[in-house]
Enzyme design. Structure first.
Site, PDB file in Angstrom:
ATOM      1  N   ASP A 251      -2.756  -5.740   0.905  1.00 53.63           N
ATOM      2  CA  ASP A 251      -1.823  -4.629   0.739  1.00 53.63           C
ATOM      3  C   ASP A 251      -2.127  -3.904  -0.572  1.00 53.63           C
ATOM      4  O   ASP A 251      -2.256  -2.683  -0.618  1.00 53.63           O
ATOM      5  CB  ASP A 251      -0.381  -5.159   0.739  1.00 53.63           C
ATOM      6  CG  ASP A 251       0.629  -4.047   0.520  1.00 53.63           C
ATOM      7  OD1 ASP A 251       0.487  -2.994   1.159  1.00 53.63           O
ATOM      8  OD2 ASP A 251       1.546  -4.227  -0.306  1.00 53.63           O
ATOM      9  N   ASP A 255      -4.469  -0.171  -1.297  1.00 56.97           N
ATOM     10  CA  ASP A 255      -3.932   1.013  -1.982  1.00 56.97           C
ATOM     11  C   ASP A 255      -4.856   1.421  -3.131  1.00 56.97           C
ATOM     12  O   ASP A 255      -5.119   2.602  -3.340  1.00 56.97           O
ATOM     13  CB  ASP A 255      -2.528   0.739  -2.545  1.00 56.97           C
ATOM     14  CG  ASP A 255      -1.432   1.215  -1.600  1.00 56.97           C
ATOM     15  OD1 ASP A 255      -1.695   1.283  -0.379  1.00 56.97           O
ATOM     16  OD2 ASP A 255      -0.312   1.507  -2.072  1.00 56.97           O
TER      17      ASP A 255
END
Ligand code: IPM
Ligand code: MG
Length: 361
Positions: A251, A255
């Site tokens: 995750d 990003d």
């Protein structure tokens, strides 16, 4: 070919960008002789507003009945939207976690590519960005901290919150196999990212990944600690091909990787199970601040539709056609606001969709 696609327009800019992706898919259908059959379902805030929950069982059934799911984005402004006054399990994001689990979408593929036409948007030093990069983050999506037991309790008058990080060897093996399979079709390098100097789950991760690697003698495997990986992504992103990692690390790193490309509005993603089924969505969020203004960049969703054609339907030629259309439009200098630079022509969301359709002949 008949393609049964369930669409989740979702919240914020979601409906606008999914519309453009449908337009491009319709053009593909026309040119290559396919039939697109769409069914829209509600998820996230849009579902909360109608049903009081972020995802209904009927919506899950509709998703399961399709060949693939094409999603826009979900969620709203966490400080102002009433959706975030609800208990956590009724908020928009809970719908996304629920569909991932319900459809067993354990493999999340997040490509991060530096487009040469958009190299100016890359925030890295020029000598680093000049090397270019094209990596794929393979993130485990249905285990780890996201799905371990969690609770908040009070102990002797002190509040205490507990989240648990669990992985069994089968969960690790199946995502590792996906990672190595995809590396075989790319530059044949896997960087497995963990925190094996601290976590047991990471030590098991490393052991199982090494076992799987034995079946792929052509693939180079390296292990990297997650904190080092966070540094390497900005220091030398060209070193990466496939980054294989668990849910939470994936995750965060995905990003970071997308930011480093400078054009998050361009990045697609796929979430797959062990059949041909997949859920395809842009890597960016719902951008509620620009929703409804026809200025969002639909390219990430359109490239997600291309991934869908490639991975679920094995329509490589059609997927190539979309990806080439994107490159060609960038070469011609058309840009949405998020990737605009001097000397280019600024276009809105709809116009970008139209231009891409025109490129597909
Ligand atoms: C993502 C998002 C989700 C996640 C949120 C919205 C729950 O950040 O897809 O990366 O953390 O997985
Ligand atoms: Mg995220």
């Amino acid at each position: 070919m008949k393609l049964n696609i369930t669409c989740i327009p979702g919240d914020g800019i979601g409906p606008e960008i999914v519309n453009e992706a449908k337009k491009v898919l319709d053009k593909i259908a026309l040119v290559y002789g396919h039939e697109m059959i769409y069914k829209d379902i509600l998820m996230g805030g849009a579902s909360i507003d109608v049903h009081g929950v972020p995802l209904t069982d009927e919506a899950i059934a509709d998703a399961k009945a399709a060949d693939a799911v094409l999603m826009g984005s979900i969620g709203g402004d966490t400080t102002t939207s009433p959706w975030y006054q609800l208990p956590p399990n009724l908020r928009p994001e809970a719908g996304l976690l629920k569909i991932r689990k319900a459809l067993n979408l354990f493999a999340n593929l997040r490509p991060a590519i530096l487009y040469s036409e958009l190299a100016d948007a890359c925030p890295l030093r020029k000598d680093i960005s000049d090397a270019g990069f094209d990596m794929l983050i393979m993130r485990e999506l249905t285990g780890g901290l996201y799905f371990g037991e969690r609770k908040t309790i009070e102990e002797n008058g002190v509040l205490k919150a507990i989240d648990t990080l669990t992985y069994d060897e089968n969960e690790i093996r199946r995502i590792a196999i996906k990672g190595f399979d995809i590396a075989m079709k790319r530059k044949k390098k896997v960087t497995s990212v963990d925190k094996a100097n601290v976590l047991d789950s990471s030590r098991l991760w490393r052991k199982v990944v090494e076992e799987v690697a034995k079946d792929y003698p052509e693939v180079t495997l390296e292990h990297m600690l997650v904190d080092n990986c966070a540094m390497q992504l900005v220091k030398d992103p060209a070193q990466f091909d496939v980054i294989l990692t668990e849910n939470m690390f994936g995750d965060i790193l995905s990003d970071e990787a997308s930011m480093v490309t400078g054009s998050i509005g361009m990045l697609a993603s796929a979430s797959l199970n062990d059949t041909k089924f997949g859920l395809y969505e842009p890597s960016h969020g719902s951008a509620p601040d620009i929703a409804g203004k026809d200025i969002a960049n639909p390219i990430a969703t359109i490239l997600s539709a291309a991934m869908m054609l490639r991975y679920t339907f094995d329509l490589d030629k059609e997927a190539d056609a979309i990806e080439n259309a994107v490159k060609s439009i960038l070469k011609k200098g058309y840009r949405t606001g998020d990737i605009m630079s001097e000397g280019c022509t600024k276009v809105g969301c709809k116009q970008m969709g139209d231009l891409l359709c025109e490129e597909i002949q």
